[in-house]
Scaffold this motif. Structure first.
Motif, PDB file in Angstrom:
ATOM      1  N   GLU A   7       0.798  -1.223   0.000  1.00  0.00           N
ATOM      2  CA  GLU A   7       0.000   0.000   0.000  1.00  0.00           C
ATOM      3  C   GLU A   7       0.831   1.274   0.000  1.00  0.00           C
ATOM      4  O   GLU A   7       0.276   2.373  -0.032  1.00  0.00           O
ATOM      5  CB  GLU A   7      -0.954  -0.007   1.199  1.00  0.00           C
ATOM      6  CG  GLU A   7      -2.062  -1.042   1.032  1.00  0.00           C
ATOM      7  CD  GLU A   7      -2.985  -1.096   2.230  1.00  0.00           C
ATOM      8  OE1 GLU A   7      -2.708  -0.396   3.233  1.00  0.00           O
ATOM      9  OE2 GLU A   7      -3.983  -1.832   2.164  1.00  0.00           O
ATOM     10  N   GLY A   8       2.149   1.146   0.037  1.00  0.00           N
ATOM     11  CA  GLY A   8       2.984   2.333  -0.094  1.00  0.00           C
ATOM     12  C   GLY A   8       3.386   2.987   1.203  1.00  0.00           C
ATOM     13  O   GLY A   8       3.920   4.101   1.202  1.00  0.00           O
ATOM     14  N   TRP A   9       3.153   2.326   2.328  1.00  0.00           N
ATOM     15  CA  TRP A   9       3.586   2.869   3.612  1.00  0.00           C
ATOM     16  C   TRP A   9       4.334   1.775   4.379  1.00  0.00           C
ATOM     17  O   TRP A   9       4.093   0.591   4.201  1.00  0.00           O
ATOM     18  CB  TRP A   9       2.403   3.365   4.440  1.00  0.00           C
ATOM     19  CG  TRP A   9       1.398   2.296   4.765  1.00  0.00           C
ATOM     20  CD1 TRP A   9       0.321   1.930   4.022  1.00  0.00           C
ATOM     21  CD2 TRP A   9       1.401   1.431   5.914  1.00  0.00           C
ATOM     22  NE1 TRP A   9      -0.363   0.895   4.626  1.00  0.00           N
ATOM     23  CE2 TRP A   9       0.275   0.571   5.793  1.00  0.00           C
ATOM     24  CE3 TRP A   9       2.235   1.306   7.030  1.00  0.00           C
ATOM     25  CZ2 TRP A   9      -0.028  -0.401   6.740  1.00  0.00           C
ATOM     26  CZ3 TRP A   9       1.917   0.334   7.971  1.00  0.00           C
ATOM     27  CH2 TRP A   9       0.809  -0.510   7.827  1.00  0.00           C
ATOM     28  N   SER A  10       5.255   2.186   5.232  1.00  0.00           N
ATOM     29  CA  SER A  10       6.064   1.230   5.989  1.00  0.00           C
ATOM     30  C   SER A  10       6.829   1.967   7.080  1.00  0.00           C
ATOM     31  O   SER A  10       7.057   3.178   6.988  1.00  0.00           O
ATOM     32  CB  SER A  10       7.050   0.521   5.056  1.00  0.00           C
ATOM     33  OG  SER A  10       7.962  -0.280   5.792  1.00  0.00           O
ATOM     34  N   SER A  11       7.202   1.226   8.103  1.00  0.00           N
ATOM     35  CA  SER A  11       8.114   1.799   9.114  1.00  0.00           C
ATOM     36  C   SER A  11       9.519   1.930   8.553  1.00  0.00           C
ATOM     37  O   SER A  11      10.400   2.536   9.182  1.00  0.00           O
ATOM     38  CB  SER A  11       8.139   0.906  10.357  1.00  0.00           C
ATOM     39  OG  SER A  11       6.846   0.804  10.924  1.00  0.00           O
ATOM     40  N   TYR A  12       9.732   1.392   7.361  1.00  0.00           N
ATOM     41  CA  TYR A  12      11.066   1.385   6.747  1.00  0.00           C
ATOM     42  C   TYR A  12      10.993   1.977   5.343  1.00  0.00           C
ATOM     43  O   TYR A  12      11.465   1.394   4.376  1.00  0.00           O
ATOM     44  CB  TYR A  12      11.621  -0.039   6.715  1.00  0.00           C
ATOM     45  CG  TYR A  12      11.554  -0.718   8.062  1.00  0.00           C
ATOM     46  CD1 TYR A  12      12.522  -0.458   9.036  1.00  0.00           C
ATOM     47  CD2 TYR A  12      10.505  -1.580   8.376  1.00  0.00           C
ATOM     48  CE1 TYR A  12      12.449  -1.055  10.288  1.00  0.00           C
ATOM     49  CE2 TYR A  12      10.427  -2.181   9.620  1.00  0.00           C
ATOM     50  CZ  TYR A  12      11.395  -1.914  10.575  1.00  0.00           C
ATOM     51  OH  TYR A  12      11.313  -2.498  11.814  1.00  0.00           O
ATOM     52  N   MET A  13      10.365   3.154   5.256  1.00  0.00           N
ATOM     53  CA  MET A  13      10.158   3.776   3.953  1.00  0.00           C
ATOM     54  C   MET A  13      11.475   4.179   3.304  1.00  0.00           C
ATOM     55  O   MET A  13      12.340   4.777   3.955  1.00  0.00           O
ATOM     56  CB  MET A  13       9.279   5.019   4.098  1.00  0.00           C
ATOM     57  CG  MET A  13       7.817   4.706   4.361  1.00  0.00           C
ATOM     58  SD  MET A  13       7.024   3.854   2.970  1.00  0.00           S
ATOM     59  CE  MET A  13       7.021   5.144   1.754  1.00  0.00           C
ATOM     60  N   PRO A  14      11.638   3.891   2.023  1.00  0.00           N
ATOM     61  CA  PRO A  14      12.823   4.376   1.306  1.00  0.00           C
ATOM     62  C   PRO A  14      12.622   5.834   0.900  1.00  0.00           C
ATOM     63  O   PRO A  14      11.521   6.384   1.002  1.00  0.00           O
ATOM     64  CB  PRO A  14      12.854   3.470   0.074  1.00  0.00           C
ATOM     65  CG  PRO A  14      11.412   3.171  -0.193  1.00  0.00           C
ATOM     66  CD  PRO A  14      10.761   3.075   1.172  1.00  0.00           C
ATOM     67  N   GLU A  15      13.671   6.462   0.429  1.00  0.00           N
ATOM     68  CA  GLU A  15      13.569   7.823  -0.080  1.00  0.00           C
ATOM     69  C   GLU A  15      12.639   7.840  -1.297  1.00  0.00           C
ATOM     70  O   GLU A  15      12.447   6.827  -1.974  1.00  0.00           O
ATOM     71  CB  GLU A  15      14.952   8.352  -0.459  1.00  0.00           C
ATOM     72  CG  GLU A  15      15.916   8.478   0.722  1.00  0.00           C
ATOM     73  CD  GLU A  15      15.451   9.520   1.720  1.00  0.00           C
ATOM     74  OE1 GLU A  15      14.880  10.550   1.281  1.00  0.00           O
ATOM     75  OE2 GLU A  15      15.625   9.294   2.936  1.00  0.00           O
ATOM     76  N   PHE A  16      12.079   9.015  -1.588  1.00  0.00           N
ATOM     77  CA  PHE A  16      11.101   9.079  -2.667  1.00  0.00           C
ATOM     78  C   PHE A  16      11.655   8.633  -4.021  1.00  0.00           C
ATOM     79  O   PHE A  16      10.906   7.996  -4.796  1.00  0.00           O
ATOM     80  CB  PHE A  16      10.485  10.479  -2.795  1.00  0.00           C
ATOM     81  CG  PHE A  16       9.441  10.527  -3.868  1.00  0.00           C
ATOM     82  CD1 PHE A  16       8.215   9.886  -3.714  1.00  0.00           C
ATOM     83  CD2 PHE A  16       9.698  11.180  -5.072  1.00  0.00           C
ATOM     84  CE1 PHE A  16       7.271   9.889  -4.717  1.00  0.00           C
ATOM     85  CE2 PHE A  16       8.753  11.187  -6.079  1.00  0.00           C
ATOM     86  CZ  PHE A  16       7.528  10.554  -5.903  1.00  0.00           C
ATOM     87  N   PRO A  17      12.890   8.920  -4.386  1.00  0.00           N
ATOM     88  CA  PRO A  17      13.379   8.415  -5.679  1.00  0.00           C
ATOM     89  C   PRO A  17      13.236   6.894  -5.822  1.00  0.00           C
ATOM     90  O   PRO A  17      12.979   6.395  -6.921  1.00  0.00           O
ATOM     91  CB  PRO A  17      14.845   8.844  -5.695  1.00  0.00           C
ATOM     92  CG  PRO A  17      14.860  10.090  -4.879  1.00  0.00           C
ATOM     93  CD  PRO A  17      13.870   9.827  -3.765  1.00  0.00           C
ATOM     94  N   VAL A  18      13.368   6.160  -4.709  1.00  0.00           N
ATOM     95  CA  VAL A  18      13.172   4.708  -4.755  1.00  0.00           C
ATOM     96  C   VAL A  18      11.696   4.388  -4.951  1.00  0.00           C
ATOM     97  O   VAL A  18      11.330   3.522  -5.751  1.00  0.00           O
ATOM     98  CB  VAL A  18      13.706   4.047  -3.472  1.00  0.00           C
ATOM     99  CG1 VAL A  18      13.385   2.551  -3.454  1.00  0.00           C
ATOM    100  CG2 VAL A  18      15.213   4.264  -3.352  1.00  0.00           C
TER     101      VAL A  18
END
Length: 472
Positions: free
Chosen positions: A207-218
């Motif tokens: 769904e595009g959310w996480s406690s381990y979100m990558p930077e937006f370019p990723v």
């Protein structure tokens, strides 16, 4: 040669009288040629089941059993489901929404079980639906494929008892996830039974959310996989990360969120996050060109148990121009039957033909001077290029005249179609019935129910008569 002087002159009064007779005669001929038939179809207020809109079935199809109580399964069907002998008390649906975990689809690296999706497409068609899908990397109960976890891929969280979560910036994640999506696009993009595909990237359920979100370019790179893989099938962008939401919708995706109805006491999404994010991201007008889809927070029965206001929730969904809603194939509380029926009448599009006009008589090869006034009483347009068509039919002849009208531009409110619409030049003289329909762009068969009376068994709506005479 006779001279002017020798010619016999007519009195001025006689000339004037002759001109007056000629004018009256020509006016009468013109009037006779321009006699028109005007019809005002009778509107119906019944609930209509139309393509690409309405309440979806979830992980199942029309006629399948409902989920009990407030429970549901995130495991998409992998085989044929048993249809109930007694039809469940659930709205008829034009869209079956299903989703599968990566480990289900690709238990062995490189050996994807495409037959699962093939069967789902066939089952949707068999049940009179089109298929909306999401491919999910994992969720709290369904881990990533074992082969991926043992491939040397980086793990984001420690061995803390929670499910194994990947480092989304790991090149292996992009490589292996994009391989699945790219092949899915190659196989299914533009499939006539595929309604839409969710853009699924990082985190639980993708769904595009996480406690381990990558930077937006990723994130952007993972979103771009879908735009490269699916050029024809409608994509839907999940709502969770504002920057990703703006990027996806600005590139043609519709949007969806997964917790319609959340009215809890602290930080209720219906009162805080959703309206604020819609405004702050500027996605208020996305509905004009791409669909809005929603999924209930829990199920309607859980709204009732929590004391939430269904009228408010559904009114907000309509205000946000919703086309489809997933209630997780769960029973709708009887107390809210009217609210949900009102929702079905207004969500998506609802086309009413208010007035039609055409020449009562015409020659083969001539224009009908056809004019129709339509009202879209729904909250959204239709998003596929359905074909507005008219038919001239008699017991011995039938001709379909397809127009170039772009019905996707019929946003809520009024629309007028006015076009010469020529009578086929080889149509034999006689009396014909004029009918109207909106045709599927692939099959060219009547596909959309109009909110008027007069629908025949073949899906055409009879409007009136016209007399055709031989051409010039």
């Amino acid at each position: 040669m006779r001279s002017l002087q020798s010619s016999k002159r007519r009195p001025i009064g006689e000339i004037a009288a002759a001109l007056a007779v000629a004018f009256i005669a020509s006016s009468f001929v013109g009037f006779a040629q321009e006699v028109t038939t005007v019809v005002r179809p009778v509107e119906t207020h019944e609930i209509l089941i139309n393509p690409g809109m309405g309440i979806q079935t979830f992980q199942r199809y029309n006629g399948d059993s409902l989920n009990p109580g407030v429970t549901w399964s995130e495991e998409g069907p992998v085989g044929t489901l048993k249809t109930e002998e007694k039809k469940p008390d659930f709205p008829g649906s034009s869209v079956a929404y299903v989703r599968w975990h990566w480990a289900t689809l690709e238990p062995v690296q490189g050996k994807v079980r495409w037959e699962i999706i093939d069967l789902a497409l066939a089952e949707a068609r068999r049940h009179g639906q089109r298929l909306a899908i999401r491919l999910m990397p994992y969720d709290p109960k369904h881990p990533l494929p074992k082969w991926y976890r043992e491939s040397g891929a980086r793990r984001a969280n420690s061995n803390d008892g929670n499910i194994w979560e990947p480092d989304f910036s790991d090149p292996l994640y992009f490589k292996d996830w994009s391989a699945l999506i790219n092949e899915a696009g190659r196989r299914y993009d533009g499939h006539p039974d595929l309604e839409s595909v969710d853009i699924s990237t990082v985190g639980y359920w993708g769904e595009g959310w996480s406690s381990y979100m990558p930077e937006f370019p990723v994130q952007k790179k993972l979103i771009d996989i879908y735009f490269k893989a699916f050029h024809k099938t409608q994509l839907l962008m999940n709502f969770d990360e504002p920057e990703a939401l703006v990027y996806g919708t600005s590139h043609g995706a519709g949007w969806r969120f997964d917790c319609l109805g959340d009215m809890k006491e602290h930080e209720p999404e219906m009162l805080d996050q959703y309206p604020e994010e819609i405004a702050e991201t500027g996605i208020q007008d996305v509905w004009r060109s791409a669909p809005v889809s929603m999924e209930t927070c829990g199920v309607p029965e859980s709204w009732l148990r929590n004391g939430w206001d269904a009228h408010y929730i559904l009114s907000e969904a309509l205000r946000w121009h919703v086309s489809t809603i997933n209630v997780k194939s769960s029973a709708i509380p009887q107390l809210w039957g009217k609210e949900f029926e009102d929702l079905e009448r207004r969500m998506g599009y609802r086309f009413v033909l208010r007035r039609g006009e055409w020449r009562t008589q015409a020659r083969a090869g001539e224009a009908l001077h056809l004019k129709t006034w339509w009202v879209n009483e729904g909250v959204a347009p239709v998003y596929r290029p359905f074909v507005l068509a008219f038919r001239l039919s008699s017991p011995n002849q039938s001709r379909v005249i397809r127009t170039d009208e772009d019905v996707r531009k019929w946003i809520p409110g009024d629309a007028v179609f006015e076009d010469p619409v020529f009578v086929p030049s080889d149509l034999p003289a006689g009396e014909y019935q004029i009918s109207v329909a909106l045709l599927d762009p692939v099959t060219l068969s009547p596909a959309i129910q109009l909110a008027i009376e007069g629908r025949g068994r073949d899906g055409w709506y009879s409007l009136g008569k016209i007399r055709v005479s031989d051409g010039y």
